[in-house]
Design a protein around this motif. Sequence first.
Motif, short mmCIF file in Angstrom:
data_model
loop_
_atom_site.label_atom_id
_atom_site.label_comp_id
_atom_site.label_asym_id
_atom_site.label_seq_id
_atom_site.Cartn_x
_atom_site.Cartn_y
_atom_site.Cartn_z
N VAL A 184 28.54 46.08 41.95
CA VAL A 184 29.85 45.53 41.60
C VAL A 184 29.68 44.07 41.17
CG1 VAL A 184 32.26 45.35 42.29
CG2 VAL A 184 30.81 47.10 43.30
N VAL A 185 28.92 43.84 40.13
CA VAL A 185 28.74 42.52 39.52
C VAL A 185 28.67 42.72 38.02
CG1 VAL A 185 27.55 41.50 41.50
CG2 VAL A 185 26.22 42.66 39.74
N SER A 186 29.04 41.67 37.30
CA SER A 186 28.92 41.70 35.84
C SER A 186 27.45 41.52 35.47
CB SER A 186 29.77 40.58 35.24
OG SER A 186 29.68 40.57 33.84
N PRO A 187 26.93 42.23 34.48
CA PRO A 187 27.63 43.03 33.45
C PRO A 187 27.65 44.52 33.75
CG PRO A 187 25.38 42.67 32.76
CD PRO A 187 25.52 42.02 34.10
N PHE A 188 27.36 44.92 35.01
CA PHE A 188 27.30 46.34 35.32
C PHE A 188 28.70 46.95 35.43
CE2 PHE A 188 23.63 44.30 37.55
CZ PHE A 188 22.70 44.62 36.59
N VAL A 189 29.65 46.19 35.96
CA VAL A 189 31.05 46.62 36.01
C VAL A 189 31.92 45.47 35.53
CG1 VAL A 189 30.60 48.18 37.95
CG2 VAL A 189 31.44 45.88 38.40
N SER A 190 33.12 45.77 35.14
CA SER A 190 34.06 44.74 34.71
C SER A 190 34.57 43.98 35.94
CB SER A 190 35.23 45.37 33.95
OG SER A 190 36.19 44.38 33.63
N THR A 191 34.49 42.64 35.87
CA THR A 191 34.93 41.81 37.01
C THR A 191 36.35 41.29 36.82
OG1 THR A 191 33.83 39.91 35.96
CG2 THR A 191 32.58 41.14 37.60
N VAL A 192 37.05 41.80 35.83
CA VAL A 192 38.48 41.48 35.71
C VAL A 192 39.19 42.03 36.94
CG1 VAL A 192 40.55 41.83 34.33
CG2 VAL A 192 38.34 41.54 33.20
N PRO A 193 40.02 41.22 37.63
CA PRO A 193 40.63 41.69 38.90
C PRO A 193 41.29 43.05 38.79
CG PRO A 193 41.07 39.35 38.57
CD PRO A 193 40.39 39.82 37.32
N LYS A 194 41.98 43.31 37.69
CA LYS A 194 42.65 44.60 37.54
C LYS A 194 41.63 45.73 37.47
CE LYS A 194 45.76 47.14 34.47
NZ LYS A 194 46.54 47.09 33.21
N LYS A 195 40.51 45.48 36.73
CA LYS A 195 39.47 46.51 36.61
C LYS A 195 38.70 46.69 37.91
CE LYS A 195 40.06 47.58 32.25
NZ LYS A 195 40.44 48.95 31.82
N LEU A 196 38.59 45.64 38.71
CA LEU A 196 37.91 45.78 40.00
C LEU A 196 38.70 46.67 40.95
CD1 LEU A 196 36.50 42.20 40.70
CD2 LEU A 196 35.21 44.28 40.24
N ARG A 197 40.03 46.65 40.78
CA ARG A 197 40.86 47.51 41.64
C ARG A 197 40.84 48.95 41.13
NH1 ARG A 197 44.17 42.90 41.26
NH2 ARG A 197 45.43 43.93 39.64
N ASN A 234 32.08 52.13 35.36
CA ASN A 234 31.26 50.94 35.13
C ASN A 234 31.15 50.71 33.63
OD1 ASN A 234 29.67 53.24 34.78
ND2 ASN A 234 27.78 52.14 35.23
N LEU A 235 30.41 49.66 33.23
CA LEU A 235 30.36 49.29 31.82
C LEU A 235 29.14 49.83 31.09
CD1 LEU A 235 31.57 45.57 31.96
CD2 LEU A 235 32.87 47.59 31.31
#
Length: 793
Positions: A184-197, A234-235
Amino acid sequence: MKMKRLVVLVPTFCLFIGALSETSDQNPCHSSEAQKSCGACIAAGKDCGWCVSPLYEKENRLRCDTYENHARGKCDTDQIQFPIVDSLKVDDEDVRDGDTPEEVVQIQPQKVRVGIRPNHPVRIPLIFRQAENYPVDLYYLMDLSNSMEDDKENLAELGTDIARKMSIITKNFRLGFGSFVDKVVSPFVSTVPKKLRSPCNNCEAPYGFKNQLKLDLETKKFSQQVKAAKVSGNLDAPEGGFDAIMQAIACEGEIGWRNISRRMIVFSTDAGFHYAGDGKLGGIVTPNDGECHMENGLYSLSSYLDYPSVGQIVNKIKEKAVSIIFAITEDQFDIYEQLSNIIEGSTVGVLANDSSNIVKLIEENYDKITSKVTLQSKDVGDNITVEFYSRCFEAEEKKRSECQNLRIGQTVSFVAEVTVTACPKDKNLWKRELYIQPVGFQEKLTLELDLICECDCEKPENEEVDSDKCSNGNGTFECGKCTCDPGRYGKFCECKADDVSSTDSIKLCIQPNATVPCSGRGECTCGECVCNARSSDLTQTFSGEFCECDDYSCNQHKEQICGGPTRGVCDCGTCICNPGFNGTACECELSQEKCKTERGLVCNNHGECSCGQCTCDEGYSGLTCEQCFNCRSCRDFEECVKCHADKETECPSDLICPDDMEVVPKLKESLDHQLCRVEDENECFIEFTIFDNEYGEAVIEIEEERACPKPVNILAIVGGVVAGIVLVGLLLLLVWKLLTYIHDTREFAKFEKERQNAKWDTGENPIYKQATSTFKNPTYGVEMNSQEQIDSK
């Protein structure tokens, strides 16, 4: 606990076994290193023993020699130090199935204590039996990124089928479920708060690895947990599968692995994997430690530790005896097949796009894993080797560690051959433990090794420190000889390191019938020769009591001493050939492979193979004696064969043919039958054989069926040529039509463009021309127009 004596190898009275005394050139006990001490002697070879008799020193005999040589000499058997090599079964429970109250047992024995000396292989027999109802722990590890949503739904429906199929194989089955996404860190997943939820519609927040269901006997929970689990997202394309595998294996308590069970992980994904070093993209530089880090069912250090390396995964799987089934989509098959080749006990299968074939995939790959047994040695350490031998289900014992086509309830026997090549300098390492374990199982055979690295006479209680036998207390008397104090040397420690050689000591260094001490190749020190290295080549040395030997003055083969290291070595002017070679220069190959024909006959049974070459009998020649000078010629009988094979044609009266000619359905293959062939007028080949009968007369057998060429289809060839010409003509017409069309189109476009660009004067008719014209009258010299002329008239 059962204790049984397994093997005792004590050649106490083997006085006349084997050949006569070996020469010093071939005897490892005669090396200078072996003569230094009893411990070095017994480590030189399995047949070496040490004589403690004081007479040996006075008679200048070798203390280290084979047991047989000592026994034939002047050393009493009770004065020969020859340590016992034995094996003792400590735990030896019989193999049993998994449906008994006691724990299942598949390998027997379970613990063996081995007394072993260097360079003396010890063979430990063991058996393996694949037990019925062996406990199986199956953990389904699934990629729950958004692309696997349809797979999750199918897996929930097929959970009951998985349990039902496995229950047919074993009654003791447990099933668990875990899932993974990525770090759960960029660039593996989006760290935009909405996308983290929620990275996608109706998606769960991303995570590294989650243990959804601990291994449980109630397999119905599996379907419930799979249905309840939500996908995430994930991204990037690769997933964090390696993190999940490492935690699923390392966290034994959290996952629920049993101590005795076949541990299996079904790894299901449609994507590749991140591995060590990829974490740097997200600022993660701490290497993975291979330990368990689970809190509340989640991998707690996913964002702090790098991905595991392939080597870490391989070692952890080997350590915990886990088998992995990679169930992956077809586009990822190649990369996971390469990974499976590295990981022992793993298989790979193609997963349908919706995972509908997962039950069949698990069943097929489980059969692959369980149909073979592979033994491996663990914690072997330096200077120790373990080799495995087995007959499997064949008559001949071969060197192998794996048996295939094994069914449940079948027993297969192995022999583990343990060899210690050298003793460690650290005496604490003279007691060792190593393990023999079937791949994919926790059960193992423990071998407790007691390395015999010294003789009983070398133990402190048997030593005479500062003995009078060693030049008035200048050494320790042990094993019949003196071990000198620092600064002293000699057989009885009579020499000082700073003494100069005396006349008497020099005499001891002169070989009988010689005049130069140490053969001119060494220095005489206190009555003993210390040999030099050759000045022109320091790697070539002199040896022997009087430095009379060397390792370079041997016969050469192809400009190499003793044919080179692959064929033999030079020892004191004599070639010691490796197995498979002999001769004064090891020039002769004992193998007969070069003499064999394609059918495996040595020299075609018409000669003898010597040094890898055929010596042919009279009348034969060639590399394998395949050519025959005195044999009958095929041409002599060609006309007879052609007319005899054609039943409608009579042979000419002047043609002399053998009386014994016969047409047979099939020719016989034999060394005595000479195979020939002849072409008839129809271009067909007739095969026949020639051999002699018991009276020396020619016998000819003709094969009934002829080898004829296939007829040429002229109609097809002519039709093809005509069709080709027509096709080419049509193609040329089409090209001409296309070019004409393109030219006309361009001209019409040019005309349209000019018409549109034309400008007309709309106030005057362009085709109207006035009637009045002006001209000069030469008579009057003035200009007049036509109207004025008319008026003047």
